[in-house]
Design a protein around this motif. Structure first.
Motif, PDB file in Angstrom:
ATOM      1  N   GLU A 107       0.779  -1.145   0.081  1.00 51.29           N
ATOM      2  CA  GLU A 107      -0.130  -0.150   0.008  1.00 51.29           C
ATOM      3  C   GLU A 107       0.874   1.215   0.065  1.00 51.29           C
ATOM      4  O   GLU A 107       0.606   2.209  -0.890  1.00 51.29           O
ATOM      5  N   PHE A 108       1.935   1.169   0.702  1.00 51.84           N
ATOM      6  CA  PHE A 108       2.747   2.454   0.739  1.00 51.84           C
ATOM      7  C   PHE A 108       3.554   2.581  -0.507  1.00 51.84           C
ATOM      8  O   PHE A 108       3.422   3.762  -1.070  1.00 51.84           O
ATOM      9  N   LEU A 109       4.088   1.617  -1.178  1.00 50.67           N
ATOM     10  CA  LEU A 109       4.522   1.674  -2.401  1.00 50.67           C
ATOM     11  C   LEU A 109       3.700   2.118  -3.500  1.00 50.67           C
ATOM     12  O   LEU A 109       3.915   3.157  -4.317  1.00 50.67           O
ATOM     13  N   VAL A 110       2.541   1.593  -3.535  1.00 48.91           N
ATOM     14  CA  VAL A 110       1.568   2.291  -4.512  1.00 48.91           C
ATOM     15  C   VAL A 110       1.073   3.588  -4.398  1.00 48.91           C
ATOM     16  O   VAL A 110       0.938   4.325  -5.261  1.00 48.91           O
ATOM     17  N   ASN A 111       0.839   4.139  -3.174  1.00 49.90           N
ATOM     18  CA  ASN A 111       0.456   5.262  -2.886  1.00 49.90           C
ATOM     19  C   ASN A 111       1.681   6.306  -3.201  1.00 49.90           C
ATOM     20  O   ASN A 111       1.508   7.354  -3.771  1.00 49.90           O
TER      21      ASN A 111
ATOM     22  N   ILE B 270       4.429   7.578 -11.102  1.00 42.06           N
ATOM     23  CA  ILE B 270       5.188   6.473 -11.566  1.00 42.06           C
ATOM     24  C   ILE B 270       4.028   5.232 -11.771  1.00 42.06           C
ATOM     25  O   ILE B 270       3.315   5.132 -11.229  1.00 42.06           O
ATOM     26  N   SER B 271       4.115   4.710 -12.847  1.00 48.71           N
ATOM     27  CA  SER B 271       3.485   3.389 -13.325  1.00 48.71           C
ATOM     28  C   SER B 271       4.185   2.110 -12.849  1.00 48.71           C
ATOM     29  O   SER B 271       5.198   1.836 -13.267  1.00 48.71           O
ATOM     30  N   LEU B 272       3.681   1.609 -11.783  1.00 44.32           N
ATOM     31  CA  LEU B 272       4.143   0.384 -11.402  1.00 44.32           C
ATOM     32  C   LEU B 272       4.098  -0.740 -12.593  1.00 44.32           C
ATOM     33  O   LEU B 272       5.022  -1.690 -12.746  1.00 44.32           O
ATOM     34  N   GLN B 273       2.852  -0.492 -13.111  1.00 45.94           N
ATOM     35  CA  GLN B 273       2.926  -1.527 -14.361  1.00 45.94           C
ATOM     36  C   GLN B 273       4.118  -1.239 -15.368  1.00 45.94           C
ATOM     37  O   GLN B 273       4.606  -2.689 -15.684  1.00 45.94           O
ATOM     38  N   GLU B 274       4.371  -0.281 -15.517  1.00 45.68           N
ATOM     39  CA  GLU B 274       5.623  -0.040 -16.432  1.00 45.68           C
ATOM     40  C   GLU B 274       6.981  -0.489 -15.734  1.00 45.68           C
ATOM     41  O   GLU B 274       7.642  -1.062 -16.259  1.00 45.68           O
ATOM     42  N   MET B 275       6.928  -0.337 -14.496  1.00 47.48           N
ATOM     43  CA  MET B 275       8.276  -0.728 -13.738  1.00 47.48           C
ATOM     44  C   MET B 275       8.361  -2.130 -13.740  1.00 47.48           C
ATOM     45  O   MET B 275       9.423  -2.480 -13.757  1.00 47.48           O
ATOM     46  N   PHE B 276       7.370  -2.795 -13.386  1.00 52.67           N
ATOM     47  CA  PHE B 276       7.397  -4.309 -13.071  1.00 52.67           C
ATOM     48  C   PHE B 276       6.843  -5.289 -14.017  1.00 52.67           C
ATOM     49  O   PHE B 276       7.281  -6.312 -14.028  1.00 52.67           O
ATOM     50  N   GLY B 277       6.105  -4.792 -14.820  1.00 47.92           N
ATOM     51  CA  GLY B 277       5.351  -5.347 -15.763  1.00 47.92           C
ATOM     52  C   GLY B 277       4.169  -6.678 -15.455  1.00 47.92           C
ATOM     53  O   GLY B 277       3.225  -6.596 -16.076  1.00 47.92           O
TER      54      GLY B 277
END
Length: 87
Positions: A17-21, A28-35
């Motif tokens: 939750e902290f990282l998403v927030n 920052i797009s976590l989808q782009e970062m992690f896939g």
């Protein structure tokens, strides 16, 4: 579910939750970062353990806090057994 398991799930939930927030607040797009979700989950687990160890928690305790009580011993036993077979 045991208390230890519930605690480890809560710890990982809060870290995630902290990282998403933080990502959302900083565009920052976590989808782009992690896939994949799996890669993000692995990152959350690794980062949580590293943070605990950096804060002075012993590795076995940090591993158990994240993965559940007794997890470190099971991992150690498995690794030891595999090394014995390879020797």
């Amino acid at each position: 579910m045991t208390t230890a398991t519930a605690n480890s799930l809560e710890l990982l939930r809060k870290a995630s939750e902290f990282l998403v927030n933080q990502a959302n607040e900083n565009g920052i797009s976590l989808q782009e970062m992690f896939g994949t979700t799996e890669r993000f989950q692995q990152f959350v687990i690794s980062l949580t353990m590293k943070t605990l160890v950096d804060a002075g928690v012993e590795v076995d305790r940090a591993y158990n806090m994240v993965c559940g009580e007794g997890s470190f011993q099971r991992l150690a036993d498995e690794v030891w057994a595999q090394n014995q077979l390879a020797a």
